[in-house]
Design an enzyme around this catalytic site. Sequence first.
Site, short mmCIF file in Angstrom:
data_model
loop_
_atom_site.label_atom_id
_atom_site.label_comp_id
_atom_site.label_asym_id
_atom_site.label_seq_id
_atom_site.Cartn_x
_atom_site.Cartn_y
_atom_site.Cartn_z
N ASP A 53 5.25 32.65 -6.80
CA ASP A 53 4.99 31.23 -7.01
C ASP A 53 4.84 30.96 -8.50
O ASP A 53 3.95 31.51 -9.15
CB ASP A 53 3.70 30.83 -6.27
CG ASP A 53 3.42 29.35 -6.42
OD1 ASP A 53 4.09 28.55 -5.74
OD2 ASP A 53 2.54 28.98 -7.23
N TYR A 58 2.96 26.36 -16.04
CA TYR A 58 2.18 27.59 -16.29
C TYR A 58 2.60 28.26 -17.61
O TYR A 58 1.94 29.14 -18.12
CB TYR A 58 2.32 28.60 -15.14
CG TYR A 58 1.82 28.12 -13.79
CD1 TYR A 58 1.01 26.98 -13.68
CD2 TYR A 58 2.14 28.79 -12.61
CE1 TYR A 58 0.57 26.53 -12.44
CE2 TYR A 58 1.69 28.35 -11.38
CZ TYR A 58 0.91 27.22 -11.29
OH TYR A 58 0.47 26.79 -10.06
N LYS A 87 7.92 24.62 -9.90
CA LYS A 87 7.43 23.25 -9.63
C LYS A 87 7.82 22.28 -10.74
O LYS A 87 7.85 22.66 -11.92
CB LYS A 87 5.90 23.27 -9.50
CG LYS A 87 5.39 24.33 -8.55
CD LYS A 87 3.90 24.24 -8.29
CE LYS A 87 3.42 25.46 -7.53
NZ LYS A 87 3.00 26.57 -8.38
N HIS A 118 4.82 19.12 -8.29
CA HIS A 118 3.56 19.83 -8.55
C HIS A 118 2.34 18.96 -8.24
O HIS A 118 1.37 19.42 -7.61
CB HIS A 118 3.54 20.30 -10.02
CG HIS A 118 2.58 21.41 -10.28
ND1 HIS A 118 2.74 22.31 -11.29
CD2 HIS A 118 1.44 21.78 -9.66
CE1 HIS A 118 1.75 23.18 -11.27
NE2 HIS A 118 0.94 22.87 -10.28
#
Length: 334
Positions: A53, A58, A87, A118
């Site tokens: 994931d 990030y 995402k 997201h």
Amino acid sequence: MASEPQEVTASPLVKLNNGLTIPQLGLGTFLSDKGLVGEAVKQAIKMGYRHIDCAWVYMNEEEVGSGIDWAINEGICKREDLFITTKLSGSHYNEIKWALNDSLKKLRLDYVDLYLIHLPFEMKNDPTIKSLADLKKEHCIGYNAEKMSKVWSELEQLVSEGLIRSIGVSNFTIKKLEAILKTAKLIPVVNQVEIQAYFQQNKLRSYCKSKGILIQAFNTLGNPGLFKGKLDVEPLLDNAEVKQVCEKHRATPAQVCIAFGLAIGDILIPKSVTESRLRENFKSINLKLDEDDVKRLKSLDKNLRLYTMKAFCDPAGIPYEEFFDVEFDSSYQI
Ligand SMILES: NC(=O)c1ccc[n+]([C@@H]2O[C@H](COP(=O)([O-])OP(=O)(O)OC[C@H]3O[C@@H](n4cnc5c(N)ncnc54)[C@H](OP(=O)(O)O)[C@@H]3O)[C@@H](O)[C@H]2O)c1
């Protein structure tokens, strides 16, 4: 003499509403630091993880991608054996294809298995944002049902172009799911939301089930790295009930929390960059909880949300009530 049960070495697969399958246990990468995450991905794939994931926001997709690339080049797995999620950030609603292509380039892939919205909130696209810590309330634009439906229809288009296999949402409430379903041609395959033993979201779970949307849970372990020492309750991994189930099965608290999520049918993505913990967590697929254990763990529900999204919510940001479509229900502001 009865033989020992065989150890399971691969995650169970779960069928999505579009007929594709996803490994029920995967690996999370939020707050997985650069310099560590690439190695963690390599180790994880080597020990049997096939589902990762990720997210554009990030800011570590390049290193995740190098780990994936290494595993494929080493012949440990083929691309088609992996299930990779990333995402769409709220800051890219007006440049969705660019955002997807940027993630694909960083991940060194030509398609992702799952692309999620997201957050159901638009954010300003500020190129000075270089890390998650730079995201501030001033960047929040907010929720707009029409805009969300437009984003969803663009994602549907990208599925037909072959860049994405499945699409889903994250952090959506029942109200926001209802809004998107009014015009959706494709039903989201998952809703990725916080679910842990202290926060089980049974109403949302039932609603999703009625629509064929699977729950992909985050924060299964109560994220000790982020929340330990900041809560007025026992951290999940120190909880006495969890520990009793551990003793019964000679398992660790993390394994019990993961086995609980698997037992209630959720798709899980516990995060670790530590080799021993990656292994420990993956071995949860061999831990079968009985009805009593599940009942005991279900009783831990306190409606206690840990991810209160304080970085985006009140004051000055999106009102908490608008974000979660509930009255403020937690005194634990992280
Ligand atoms: N869609 C969203 O808005 C959203 C929000 C949050 C998270 N997520 C996704 O969900 C994933 C999981 O959630 P999360 O990262 O918040 O929380 P989590 O998986 O509950 O917890 C991760 C933390 O637990 C530690 N840990 C891992 N295994 C352990 C073990 N066996 N024993 C003790 N500690 C252990 C990790 O440390 P080390 O890494 O140091 O080992 C890390 O600090 C994320 O990585 C991300 O992919 C999505």
